[in-house]
Design a protein around this motif. Structure first.
Motif, PDB file in Angstrom:
ATOM      1  N   LYS A   1      -5.543 -17.557  20.902  1.00  0.00           N
ATOM      2  CA  LYS A   1      -6.061 -17.723  22.300  1.00  0.00           C
ATOM      3  C   LYS A   1      -7.140 -18.821  22.328  1.00  0.00           C
ATOM      4  CE  LYS A   1      -5.861 -12.922  23.261  1.00  0.00           C
ATOM      5  NZ  LYS A   1      -6.807 -11.859  23.740  1.00  0.00           N
ATOM      6  N   LYS A   2      -7.825 -19.452  21.450  1.00  0.00           N
ATOM      7  CA  LYS A   2      -8.527 -20.679  21.957  1.00  0.00           C
ATOM      8  C   LYS A   2      -7.610 -21.739  22.398  1.00  0.00           C
ATOM      9  CE  LYS A   2      -8.660 -23.376  17.720  1.00  0.00           C
ATOM     10  NZ  LYS A   2      -9.699 -23.751  16.564  1.00  0.00           N
ATOM     11  N   GLN A   3      -8.465 -22.568  23.541  1.00  0.00           N
ATOM     12  CA  GLN A   3      -8.034 -23.632  24.313  1.00  0.00           C
ATOM     13  C   GLN A   3      -8.167 -24.926  23.472  1.00  0.00           C
ATOM     14  OE1 GLN A   3      -6.548 -22.404  26.503  1.00  0.00           O
ATOM     15  NE2 GLN A   3      -7.608 -20.617  27.288  1.00  0.00           N
ATOM     16  N   SER A   4      -7.106 -25.699  23.936  1.00  0.00           N
ATOM     17  CA  SER A   4      -7.313 -27.055  23.110  1.00  0.00           C
ATOM     18  C   SER A   4      -7.401 -28.134  24.220  1.00  0.00           C
ATOM     19  CB  SER A   4      -5.699 -27.238  22.581  1.00  0.00           C
ATOM     20  OG  SER A   4      -5.540 -28.652  22.294  1.00  0.00           O
TER      21      SER A   4
ATOM     22  N   PHE B   1      -8.223 -24.216  35.520  1.00  0.00           N
ATOM     23  CA  PHE B   1      -7.556 -22.931  35.579  1.00  0.00           C
ATOM     24  C   PHE B   1      -7.485 -22.715  33.901  1.00  0.00           C
ATOM     25  CE2 PHE B   1      -6.121 -23.603  40.095  1.00  0.00           C
ATOM     26  CZ  PHE B   1      -6.806 -22.531  40.506  1.00  0.00           C
ATOM     27  N   TYR B   2      -6.758 -23.375  33.366  1.00  0.00           N
ATOM     28  CA  TYR B   2      -6.737 -23.499  31.929  1.00  0.00           C
ATOM     29  C   TYR B   2      -7.874 -23.095  30.918  1.00  0.00           C
ATOM     30  CZ  TYR B   2      -5.509 -24.817  26.973  1.00  0.00           C
ATOM     31  OH  TYR B   2      -5.266 -24.989  25.924  1.00  0.00           O
ATOM     32  N   LEU B   3      -8.968 -23.839  31.597  1.00  0.00           N
ATOM     33  CA  LEU B   3     -10.378 -23.724  30.896  1.00  0.00           C
ATOM     34  C   LEU B   3     -11.135 -22.253  31.347  1.00  0.00           C
ATOM     35  CD1 LEU B   3     -11.229 -27.285  30.694  1.00  0.00           C
ATOM     36  CD2 LEU B   3     -10.643 -25.680  28.703  1.00  0.00           C
ATOM     37  N   GLY B   4     -10.461 -21.753  32.186  1.00  0.00           N
ATOM     38  CA  GLY B   4     -11.253 -20.248  32.735  1.00  0.00           C
ATOM     39  C   GLY B   4     -12.226 -20.722  34.021  1.00  0.00           C
ATOM     40  N   ARG B   5     -12.084 -21.889  34.422  1.00  0.00           N
ATOM     41  CA  ARG B   5     -13.094 -22.278  35.594  1.00  0.00           C
ATOM     42  C   ARG B   5     -12.363 -22.102  36.725  1.00  0.00           C
ATOM     43  NH1 ARG B   5     -15.188 -27.904  34.848  1.00  0.00           N
ATOM     44  NH2 ARG B   5     -16.751 -27.320  35.875  1.00  0.00           N
TER      45      ARG B   5
ATOM     46  N   LYS C   1     -16.455 -30.794  26.149  1.00  0.00           N
ATOM     47  CA  LYS C   1     -17.789 -29.666  26.188  1.00  0.00           C
ATOM     48  C   LYS C   1     -17.203 -28.300  26.865  1.00  0.00           C
ATOM     49  CE  LYS C   1     -20.996 -29.198  29.399  1.00  0.00           C
ATOM     50  NZ  LYS C   1     -21.570 -29.297  30.646  1.00  0.00           N
ATOM     51  N   LEU C   2     -16.229 -28.601  27.775  1.00  0.00           N
ATOM     52  CA  LEU C   2     -16.022 -27.170  28.580  1.00  0.00           C
ATOM     53  C   LEU C   2     -14.929 -26.443  27.665  1.00  0.00           C
ATOM     54  CD1 LEU C   2     -15.171 -28.729  32.071  1.00  0.00           C
ATOM     55  CD2 LEU C   2     -17.062 -27.228  31.503  1.00  0.00           C
ATOM     56  N   THR C   3     -14.127 -27.017  26.783  1.00  0.00           N
ATOM     57  CA  THR C   3     -13.275 -26.571  25.836  1.00  0.00           C
ATOM     58  C   THR C   3     -14.199 -25.862  24.864  1.00  0.00           C
ATOM     59  OG1 THR C   3     -11.683 -28.236  26.274  1.00  0.00           O
ATOM     60  CG2 THR C   3     -11.341 -26.814  24.439  1.00  0.00           C
ATOM     61  N   ALA C   4     -15.216 -26.568  24.502  1.00  0.00           N
ATOM     62  CA  ALA C   4     -15.983 -25.851  23.248  1.00  0.00           C
ATOM     63  C   ALA C   4     -16.967 -24.624  23.866  1.00  0.00           C
ATOM     64  CB  ALA C   4     -16.901 -26.883  22.724  1.00  0.00           C
ATOM     65  N   GLU C   5     -17.402 -24.694  25.158  1.00  0.00           N
ATOM     66  CA  GLU C   5     -18.178 -23.644  25.802  1.00  0.00           C
ATOM     67  C   GLU C   5     -16.992 -22.633  25.830  1.00  0.00           C
ATOM     68  OE1 GLU C   5     -19.636 -25.293  29.311  1.00  0.00           O
ATOM     69  OE2 GLU C   5     -21.097 -26.109  28.257  1.00  0.00           O
ATOM     70  N   HIS C   6     -15.874 -22.763  26.428  1.00  0.00           N
ATOM     71  CA  HIS C   6     -14.776 -21.612  26.567  1.00  0.00           C
ATOM     72  C   HIS C   6     -14.685 -20.811  25.200  1.00  0.00           C
ATOM     73  CE1 HIS C   6     -10.906 -20.045  26.855  1.00  0.00           C
ATOM     74  NE2 HIS C   6     -11.093 -19.769  28.101  1.00  0.00           N
ATOM     75  N   ASN C   7     -14.249 -21.762  24.244  1.00  0.00           N
ATOM     76  CA  ASN C   7     -14.182 -21.137  22.709  1.00  0.00           C
ATOM     77  C   ASN C   7     -15.147 -20.430  22.283  1.00  0.00           C
ATOM     78  OD1 ASN C   7     -11.346 -22.222  23.100  1.00  0.00           O
ATOM     79  ND2 ASN C   7     -11.815 -24.033  21.993  1.00  0.00           N
ATOM     80  N   LEU C   8     -16.203 -20.860  22.476  1.00  0.00           N
ATOM     81  CA  LEU C   8     -17.717 -20.266  22.078  1.00  0.00           C
ATOM     82  C   LEU C   8     -17.605 -18.855  22.852  1.00  0.00           C
ATOM     83  CD1 LEU C   8     -20.007 -19.881  20.337  1.00  0.00           C
ATOM     84  CD2 LEU C   8     -21.232 -20.927  22.366  1.00  0.00           C
TER      85      LEU C   8
ATOM     86  N   LEU D   1     -15.209 -17.019  24.096  1.00  0.00           N
ATOM     87  CA  LEU D   1     -14.150 -16.312  23.632  1.00  0.00           C
ATOM     88  C   LEU D   1     -14.346 -15.454  22.053  1.00  0.00           C
ATOM     89  CD1 LEU D   1     -11.158 -15.284  23.953  1.00  0.00           C
ATOM     90  CD2 LEU D   1     -10.419 -17.525  22.746  1.00  0.00           C
ATOM     91  N   TYR D   2     -14.929 -16.611  21.428  1.00  0.00           N
ATOM     92  CA  TYR D   2     -15.555 -16.084  19.992  1.00  0.00           C
ATOM     93  C   TYR D   2     -16.617 -15.041  19.912  1.00  0.00           C
ATOM     94  CZ  TYR D   2     -17.001 -16.114  15.199  1.00  0.00           C
ATOM     95  OH  TYR D   2     -17.092 -16.148  13.963  1.00  0.00           O
ATOM     96  N   ARG D   3     -17.696 -15.222  20.946  1.00  0.00           N
ATOM     97  CA  ARG D   3     -18.490 -14.108  21.094  1.00  0.00           C
ATOM     98  C   ARG D   3     -17.935 -12.716  21.690  1.00  0.00           C
ATOM     99  NH1 ARG D   3     -23.507 -18.097  23.363  1.00  0.00           N
ATOM    100  NH2 ARG D   3     -24.158 -18.812  21.566  1.00  0.00           N
ATOM    101  N   ARG D   4     -17.188 -13.128  22.674  1.00  0.00           N
ATOM    102  CA  ARG D   4     -16.395 -11.922  23.197  1.00  0.00           C
ATOM    103  C   ARG D   4     -15.616 -11.039  22.026  1.00  0.00           C
ATOM    104  NH1 ARG D   4     -14.103 -13.876  27.600  1.00  0.00           N
ATOM    105  NH2 ARG D   4     -11.906 -13.892  26.635  1.00  0.00           N
ATOM    106  N   MET D   5     -14.906 -11.648  21.290  1.00  0.00           N
ATOM    107  CA  MET D   5     -14.211 -11.254  20.328  1.00  0.00           C
ATOM    108  C   MET D   5     -14.757 -10.691  19.139  1.00  0.00           C
ATOM    109  SD  MET D   5     -10.713 -13.314  20.436  1.00  0.00           S
ATOM    110  CE  MET D   5      -9.773 -12.360  19.343  1.00  0.00           C
ATOM    111  N   PHE D   6     -15.845 -11.215  18.828  1.00  0.00           N
ATOM    112  CA  PHE D   6     -16.566 -10.961  17.500  1.00  0.00           C
ATOM    113  C   PHE D   6     -17.808 -10.466  17.773  1.00  0.00           C
ATOM    114  CE2 PHE D   6     -13.371 -14.135  16.184  1.00  0.00           C
ATOM    115  CZ  PHE D   6     -12.909 -13.375  15.262  1.00  0.00           C
ATOM    116  N   GLY D   7     -18.391 -10.127  19.019  1.00  0.00           N
ATOM    117  CA  GLY D   7     -19.581  -9.669  19.307  1.00  0.00           C
ATOM    118  C   GLY D   7     -20.954 -10.217  18.682  1.00  0.00           C
ATOM    119  N   GLU D   8     -20.880 -11.497  18.487  1.00  0.00           N
ATOM    120  CA  GLU D   8     -22.134 -12.350  18.108  1.00  0.00           C
ATOM    121  C   GLU D   8     -22.506 -13.224  19.240  1.00  0.00           C
ATOM    122  OE1 GLU D   8     -20.601 -14.697  14.553  1.00  0.00           O
ATOM    123  OE2 GLU D   8     -19.562 -12.686  13.886  1.00  0.00           O
TER     124      GLU D   8
END
Length: 124
Positions: free
Chosen positions: A11-14, A33-37, A108-115, A117-124
């Motif tokens: 699910k992470k964005q490239s 739209f791809y980056l969730g903005r 930066k936007l890709t890294a923020e989106h992936n972070l 997503l990671y926090r939402r999935m792993f609860g960290e």
């Protein structure tokens, strides 16, 4: 490998995909739209759609002028041409600037989106 990690990797964005979308469909906001903005994507889509519709309308009114209008309404023709070129240039410069700023921000936007997503999935 954990199932959640496999799902995260899927699910992470490239940034490469974001750049491709920016290059091909940037004026429509596809990369946003791809980056969730969604808000910025909708703004780009609406602005570009409105300007393109205006340009098509101006071009068709200019191209559809009858010969009588061409000679009899030369001032109106010049005003339509001026409006067409002015709107085209202003919109072109504005959208180019907007896309260049987005191009600089994509990593930066890709890294923020992936972070997020990671926090939402792993609860960290």
């Amino acid at each position: 490998m954990d199932e959640r990690m496999v799902e995260y990797e899927a699910k992470k964005q490239s940034p490469i995909v974001a750049y491709i979308l920016l290059a091909l469909f940037g004026i429509l906001g596809a990369h946003n739209f791809y980056l969730g903005r969604r808000e910025q994507g909708v703004a780009q889509l609406v602005i570009s759609g409105a300007v393109l519709a205006t340009l098509v309308w101006l071009f068709l009114s200019f191209a559809g002028a009858e010969m009588g209008d061409f000679f009899g309404g030369f001032d109106a023709m010049v005003r339509r041409m001026f409006a067409l070129y002015t709107i085209s240039i202003i919109w072109g410069i504005g959208i180019f600037g907007w896309l260049m700023v987005n191009a600089i921000q994509i990593p930066k936007l890709t890294a923020e989106h992936n972070l997020r997503l990671y926090r939402r999935m792993f609860g960290e």
